[in-house]
Design an enzyme around this catalytic site. Structure first.
Site, PDB file in Angstrom:
ATOM      1  N   ASP A 182     -46.415  19.599   9.762  1.00 39.69           N
ATOM      2  CA  ASP A 182     -45.112  19.252  10.339  1.00 39.69           C
ATOM      3  C   ASP A 182     -44.412  20.469  10.968  1.00 39.69           C
ATOM      4  O   ASP A 182     -43.568  20.317  11.846  1.00 39.69           O
ATOM      5  CB  ASP A 182     -44.197  18.636   9.269  1.00 39.69           C
ATOM      6  CG  ASP A 182     -44.638  17.226   8.895  1.00 39.69           C
ATOM      7  OD1 ASP A 182     -45.549  16.702   9.581  1.00 39.69           O
ATOM      8  OD2 ASP A 182     -44.109  16.663   7.922  1.00 39.69           O
ATOM      9  N   HIS A 215     -42.332  11.607  12.175  1.00 43.15           N
ATOM     10  CA  HIS A 215     -43.657  11.046  12.475  1.00 43.15           C
ATOM     11  C   HIS A 215     -43.579   9.680  13.157  1.00 43.15           C
ATOM     12  O   HIS A 215     -42.596   8.938  13.002  1.00 43.15           O
ATOM     13  CB  HIS A 215     -44.449  10.855  11.170  1.00 43.15           C
ATOM     14  CG  HIS A 215     -44.630  12.104  10.398  1.00 43.15           C
ATOM     15  ND1 HIS A 215     -44.880  12.122   9.047  1.00 43.15           N
ATOM     16  CD2 HIS A 215     -44.595  13.415  10.769  1.00 43.15           C
ATOM     17  CE1 HIS A 215     -44.985  13.374   8.621  1.00 43.15           C
ATOM     18  NE2 HIS A 215     -44.819  14.181   9.649  1.00 43.15           N
ATOM     19  N   LYS A 221     -41.239   0.189  10.504  1.00 43.90           N
ATOM     20  CA  LYS A 221     -41.163   0.490   9.076  1.00 43.90           C
ATOM     21  C   LYS A 221     -39.873  -0.065   8.489  1.00 43.90           C
ATOM     22  O   LYS A 221     -38.863  -0.148   9.181  1.00 43.90           O
ATOM     23  CB  LYS A 221     -41.189   2.019   8.853  1.00 43.90           C
ATOM     24  CG  LYS A 221     -42.472   2.667   9.304  1.00 43.90           C
ATOM     25  CD  LYS A 221     -42.355   4.171   9.400  1.00 43.90           C
ATOM     26  CE  LYS A 221     -43.586   4.741  10.102  1.00 43.90           C
ATOM     27  NZ  LYS A 221     -43.407   6.150  10.491  1.00 43.90           N
ATOM     28  N   TYR A 273     -41.961   2.382   1.642  1.00 47.15           N
ATOM     29  CA  TYR A 273     -41.791   1.727   2.924  1.00 47.15           C
ATOM     30  C   TYR A 273     -42.928   0.779   3.266  1.00 47.15           C
ATOM     31  O   TYR A 273     -44.068   1.011   2.887  1.00 47.15           O
ATOM     32  CB  TYR A 273     -41.555   2.717   4.064  1.00 47.15           C
ATOM     33  CG  TYR A 273     -42.460   3.892   4.150  1.00 47.15           C
ATOM     34  CD1 TYR A 273     -42.465   4.861   3.164  1.00 47.15           C
ATOM     35  CD2 TYR A 273     -43.272   4.068   5.252  1.00 47.15           C
ATOM     36  CE1 TYR A 273     -43.271   5.971   3.255  1.00 47.15           C
ATOM     37  CE2 TYR A 273     -44.079   5.182   5.353  1.00 47.15           C
ATOM     38  CZ  TYR A 273     -44.077   6.126   4.355  1.00 47.15           C
ATOM     39  OH  TYR A 273     -44.873   7.234   4.460  1.00 47.15           O
TER      40      TYR A 273
HETATM   41  C1  T46 Z   1     -49.005   8.195   6.042  1.00 44.93           C
HETATM   42  C2  T46 Z   1     -50.289   8.090   5.271  1.00 44.93           C
HETATM   43  C3  T46 Z   1     -50.902   9.204   4.719  1.00 44.93           C
HETATM   44  N1  T46 Z   1     -52.064   9.080   4.014  1.00 44.93           N
HETATM   45  C4  T46 Z   1     -52.653  10.289   3.427  1.00 44.93           C
HETATM   46  C5  T46 Z   1     -52.964  11.381   4.436  1.00 44.93           C
HETATM   47  C6  T46 Z   1     -52.709  12.657   3.694  1.00 44.93           C
HETATM   48  O1  T46 Z   1     -53.894  13.100   3.046  1.00 44.93           O
HETATM   49  C7  T46 Z   1     -51.678  12.280   2.630  1.00 44.93           C
HETATM   50  C8  T46 Z   1     -50.286  12.747   2.976  1.00 44.93           C
HETATM   51  O2  T46 Z   1     -50.020  12.301   4.296  1.00 44.93           O
HETATM   52  P1  T46 Z   1     -48.808  12.896   5.109  1.00 44.93           P
HETATM   53  O3  T46 Z   1     -48.701  14.365   4.870  1.00 44.93           O
HETATM   54  O4  T46 Z   1     -48.922  12.404   6.531  1.00 44.93           O
HETATM   55  O5  T46 Z   1     -47.591  12.154   4.376  1.00 44.93           O
HETATM   56  P2  T46 Z   1     -46.076  12.152   4.914  1.00 44.93           P
HETATM   57  O6  T46 Z   1     -45.717  13.469   5.508  1.00 44.93           O
HETATM   58  O7  T46 Z   1     -45.255  11.614   3.806  1.00 44.93           O
HETATM   59  O8  T46 Z   1     -46.131  11.089   6.080  1.00 44.93           O
HETATM   60  C9  T46 Z   1     -45.195  10.036   6.219  1.00 44.93           C
HETATM   61  O9  T46 Z   1     -43.981  10.649   6.490  1.00 44.93           O
HETATM   62  C10 T46 Z   1     -43.038  10.005   7.317  1.00 44.93           C
HETATM   63  C11 T46 Z   1     -41.717   9.987   6.597  1.00 44.93           C
HETATM   64  C12 T46 Z   1     -43.385   8.689   7.840  1.00 44.93           C
HETATM   65  O10 T46 Z   1     -42.519   7.929   8.283  1.00 44.93           O
HETATM   66  C13 T46 Z   1     -44.784   8.325   7.976  1.00 44.93           C
HETATM   67  O11 T46 Z   1     -44.932   6.980   7.594  1.00 44.93           O
HETATM   68  C14 T46 Z   1     -45.765   9.135   7.274  1.00 44.93           C
HETATM   69  O12 T46 Z   1     -46.341   9.924   8.295  1.00 44.93           O
HETATM   70  O13 T46 Z   1     -51.696  10.845   2.542  1.00 44.93           O
HETATM   71  C15 T46 Z   1     -52.683   7.860   3.829  1.00 44.93           C
HETATM   72  O14 T46 Z   1     -53.748   7.770   3.203  1.00 44.93           O
HETATM   73  N2  T46 Z   1     -52.099   6.738   4.376  1.00 44.93           N
HETATM   74  C16 T46 Z   1     -50.922   6.808   5.091  1.00 44.93           C
HETATM   75  O15 T46 Z   1     -50.424   5.761   5.557  1.00 44.93           O
END
Ligand code: T46
Length: 180
Positions: free
Chosen positions: A167, A61, A71, A131
């Site tokens: 993803d 991402h 980050k 992070y």
């Molecule tokens: C990233 C983020 C997500 N969210 C909410 C949105 C979704 O409802 C839930 C899960 O989000 P997501 O599926 O995008 O989470 P990850 O897949 O862990 O995303 C992260 O994964 C990789 C490793 C990264 O480096 C990024 O910082 C970030 O995208 O948290 C938020 O409310 N705030 C945030 O900053």
């Protein structure tokens, strides 16, 4: 605190001094001054934390300009294989990656500059991934790359990854138009 640099310009591994004693261990998880001294500049505005069991892959991402994020990532519990992919159009290492194992023994950290796609796989259950970010969450600016695109040549060491539906449909490098 030691700093390790890579062939890919800008990525820095940080190895803090960990003070162990009969009670356990202590280390400084963030020092603005020490980051500045290492040439790691950023206005850190948001901290995130995720918990993942073994075999989960999150990524790759990034956030597009003007919501780009640098980050500073680490593991507070468990172990993770962290991957950063250079997606800076004019970089000589465009499309290449750095892979670092982060763990909760050395408490090593990785600085992911702007212009990189970031992801990790959890190597243990209940891996707590923390992070700091230099910009706030901007879902409208989210971008990504397909984690297992053969063109990226990333050996995640995971067979059947647990990965979000979002993803699974990210673009391959060949179909990707970098905003950096
Ligand atoms: C990233 C983020 C997500 N969210 C909410 C949105 C979704 O409802 C839930 C899960 O989000 P997501 O599926 O995008 O989470 P990850 O897949 O862990 O995303 C992260 O994964 C990789 C490793 C990264 O480096 C990024 O910082 C970030 O995208 O948290 C938020 O409310 N705030 C945030 O900053």
């Amino acid at each position: 605190m030691e700093f390790k640099y890579f062939d890919i310009q800008g990525v820095v591994e940080i190895l803090p001094r960990v003070f162990g004693d009969a009670r356990g261990a202590f280390f400084e998880s963030f020092s603005a001054q020490k980051m500045q001294d290492a040439g790691i500049h950023g206005q850190w505005v948001q901290d995130n934390q995720s918990r993942s069991d073994r075999g989960v892959v999150r990524g790759l991402h990034f956030q597009k300009p003007p919501f780009t994020q640098a980050k500073l990532v680490r593991v507070a519990q468990g172990r993770a294989l962290d991957v950063v992919v250079d997606i800076r159009r004019n970089s000589p290492t465009y499309g290449q990656h750095v892979m670092v194992e982060l763990d909760a023994e050395r408490f090593n950290m990785l600085y992911v500059p702007e212009g990189f796609a970031h992801g990790f796989t959890a190597l243990e259950d209940n891996t707590l991934f923390l992070y700091k970010c230099t910009n706030y969450y901007a879902p409208q600016a989210e971008g990504g790359l397909l984690w297992n695109d053969p063109a990226l040549g990333i050996n995640w060491g995971v067979q059947n990854a647990t990965i979000s539906a979002k993803d699974q449909v990210l673009p391959t490098l060949a179909n990707f138009d970098s905003p950096f």
